[in-house]
Design a protein around this motif. Structure first.
Motif, mmCIF file in Angstrom:
data_model
loop_
_atom_site.group_PDB
_atom_site.id
_atom_site.type_symbol
_atom_site.label_atom_id
_atom_site.label_comp_id
_atom_site.label_asym_id
_atom_site.label_seq_id
_atom_site.Cartn_x
_atom_site.Cartn_y
_atom_site.Cartn_z
ATOM 1 N N SER A 1 5.825 8.146 7.174
ATOM 2 C CA SER A 1 5.155 7.584 5.999
ATOM 3 C C SER A 1 4.272 6.405 6.401
ATOM 4 N N MET A 2 4.790 5.565 7.287
ATOM 5 C CA MET A 2 4.015 4.416 7.786
ATOM 6 C C MET A 2 2.820 4.887 8.596
ATOM 7 N N ASP A 3 3.019 5.930 9.421
ATOM 8 C CA ASP A 3 1.919 6.426 10.250
ATOM 9 C C ASP A 3 0.749 6.912 9.382
ATOM 10 N N SER A 4 1.066 7.626 8.293
ATOM 11 C CA SER A 4 -0.009 8.080 7.391
ATOM 12 C C SER A 4 -0.732 6.892 6.768
ATOM 13 N N THR A 5 0.025 5.867 6.433
ATOM 14 C CA THR A 5 -0.572 4.689 5.801
ATOM 15 C C THR A 5 -1.462 3.943 6.791
ATOM 16 N N GLU B 1 0.846 -1.207 0.000
ATOM 17 C CA GLU B 1 0.000 0.000 0.000
ATOM 18 C C GLU B 1 0.873 1.245 0.000
ATOM 19 N N SER B 2 1.427 1.574 -1.159
ATOM 20 C CA SER B 2 2.500 2.558 -1.190
ATOM 21 C C SER B 2 2.045 4.007 -1.331
ATOM 22 N N LYS B 3 0.811 4.243 -1.766
ATOM 23 C CA LYS B 3 0.462 5.603 -2.180
ATOM 24 C C LYS B 3 0.255 6.583 -1.029
ATOM 25 N N SER C 1 -6.901 8.447 -5.396
ATOM 26 C CA SER C 1 -7.355 8.988 -4.113
ATOM 27 C C SER C 1 -6.390 8.786 -2.951
ATOM 28 N N LYS C 2 -5.442 7.871 -3.079
ATOM 29 C CA LYS C 2 -4.704 7.469 -1.877
ATOM 30 C C LYS C 2 -3.683 8.493 -1.395
#
Lengths: 274, 274
Positions: free
Chosen positions: A181-185, A153-155, B154-155
């Motif tokens: 970046s991980m926290d946003s994901t 789930e990179s975006k 959207s991501k």
């Protein structure tokens, strides 16, 4: 799904992976996606995997015994390869072997042969290298211009990496960036979950440097989670709202565009669209 | 691709769309994706579309003439519908009509019937409503818990919406949030491009309020782009890097996890993976 990011900097390598696996939202499990191969002083390699779990587990298993023919010399394995390029070829061969074993049956069941892997490290005197390996066993390598790879789930987490990372970024700052970046994901996608595996490798050490597993109680990740969200909101609020009235604003929203008119407005049933 | 976001707040509605269309990276064009249907004092509706351009253009065209049977009464159109629900049913019927016309040929050519639309507005005394319409002509409605919809890419831009928006967010703050979300998407994905169409509708007005087209010269969007990127970096730098040495850090990274051990490390060819 999964989210993993691997970063190659001048100062070293950073790897971060989540550990959620799901087969539908009602079948969620925890599987760790990072594995370290290390012969201290000789070689140090990290593998992270995304995609179909049965494929990536099989690849890991086979990678330990996979051999590439090498003329009259000893076959090449990840443990004797003289370069990360060769070690990655061995990984590609392991992926292809799983494809030979499972591909036809998966296809018959309507399931894609879906796996992607980030593989990086250092062997002997060679520079550190970082690869992205595809389902077909082919791969690409990170360069100075593109110094990170993401899988899964990179975006959601890509904008902050795009904004911050360069080859000159210090190691711990890059680790922090990966965690943001991980926290946003994690915030935007349920298919990514804790605990996280974080590994920071300093160039030339040829052994693991800094390894951490971060669950929901980890004070540093809690701090990142809370502080980043809060400061992001503060920054957001500190930026002027758009002003619709008058051209006196410092940054008028309604500045005319030379090339484009406002969007199309239709005011009756009889009006033509074009 | 495309990126569009529609937001329903207590104070009104916000719509933002990009205008890039691509058929492969070597066939990039500009097509506006927002269209306004307005009978001042009676109804105000906005449509944004993503997916196959031939489908969404056909839907727009047909929407002007589409009629739903209504017993012995006059058939329902978007211009006489008494509720946004009925107007959205008309839109769904227009999507289904295009499917009847083009679906079999697209399928024969191996092309998915791919379109998604955000449709929102207000009719008469009814509350404002916001819908997400799928390729099958079915749709869902935004609620207090989920007050925005995105279509297209959207991501990248979802985390900031998740962090900021609630039904209580003021209109212009929500417009700013949509623009920040768009800025992150533009930065990380080439298939989304300027100009942007922005529309902010104030509850109960039953006509367009604030409409803007933003190209690369727009001072407000330039300010958002520069300031957001720069402040994001400042916030990022203001957060402590992880500390690997000692437990004296305010937020130790190496706090032990009760449930999880560090990732697996393999140190020889003979070691078993499991």
């Amino acid at each position: 799904m999964t989210y993993c990011v691997g970063i190659r900097l001048n100062a070293g390598l950073v790897f971060l992976s989540d550990s959620r696996t799901n087969a539908g939202v009602d079948a969620i499990s925890t599987f760790r996606k990072m594995i370290v191969y290390e012969k201290p002083g000789d070689r140090f390699m990290v593998l992270m995997s995304a995609g179909n779990l049965s494929i990536s587990q099989s690849v890991r298993e086979i990678l330990q015994v996979e051999k590439l023919p090498n003329g009259d010399d000893e076959p090449i394995t990840i443990w004797n390869a003289k370069s990360m390029f060769d070690a990655t070829r061995v990984l590609g061969a392991a992926v292809r072997r799983v494809y030979e074993q499972d591909g036809p049956s998966l296809k018959a069941a309507g399931i894609d042969f879906n796996c992607s892997m980030i593989f990086g490290g250092q062997i002997g005197d060679e520079a550190m290298r970082l690869f992205l390996v595809y389902s077909a066993g082919n791969f690409i390598e990170a360069t100075r211009e593109t110094c990170f790879f993401q899988i899964g789930e990179s975006k959601y987490g890509k904008p902050i990496l795009d904004r911050v990372l360069t080859p000159h970024t210090p190691l711990d700052e890059a680790a922090k960036c990966a965690l943001v970046s991980m926290d946003s994901t994690l915030k935007s996608n349920l298919s990514v979950g804790l605990p996280l595996d974080l590994l920071v490798y300093e160039a030339g050490r040829l052994k693991s440097d800094h390894i951490a597993v971060l669950d929901e109680h980890n004070p540093y990740f809690q701090m990142i989670h809370t502080t980043w969200g809060q400061r992001l909101r503060e920054v957001f609020e500190s930026i002027d709202d758009p002003q619709w009235d008058g051209a006196e604003a410092d940054h008028p929203l309604l500045a005319p565009s030379e090339r484009f008119e406002p969007m199309r407005k239709i005011t009756s049933p009889d009006e033509k669209i074009i």
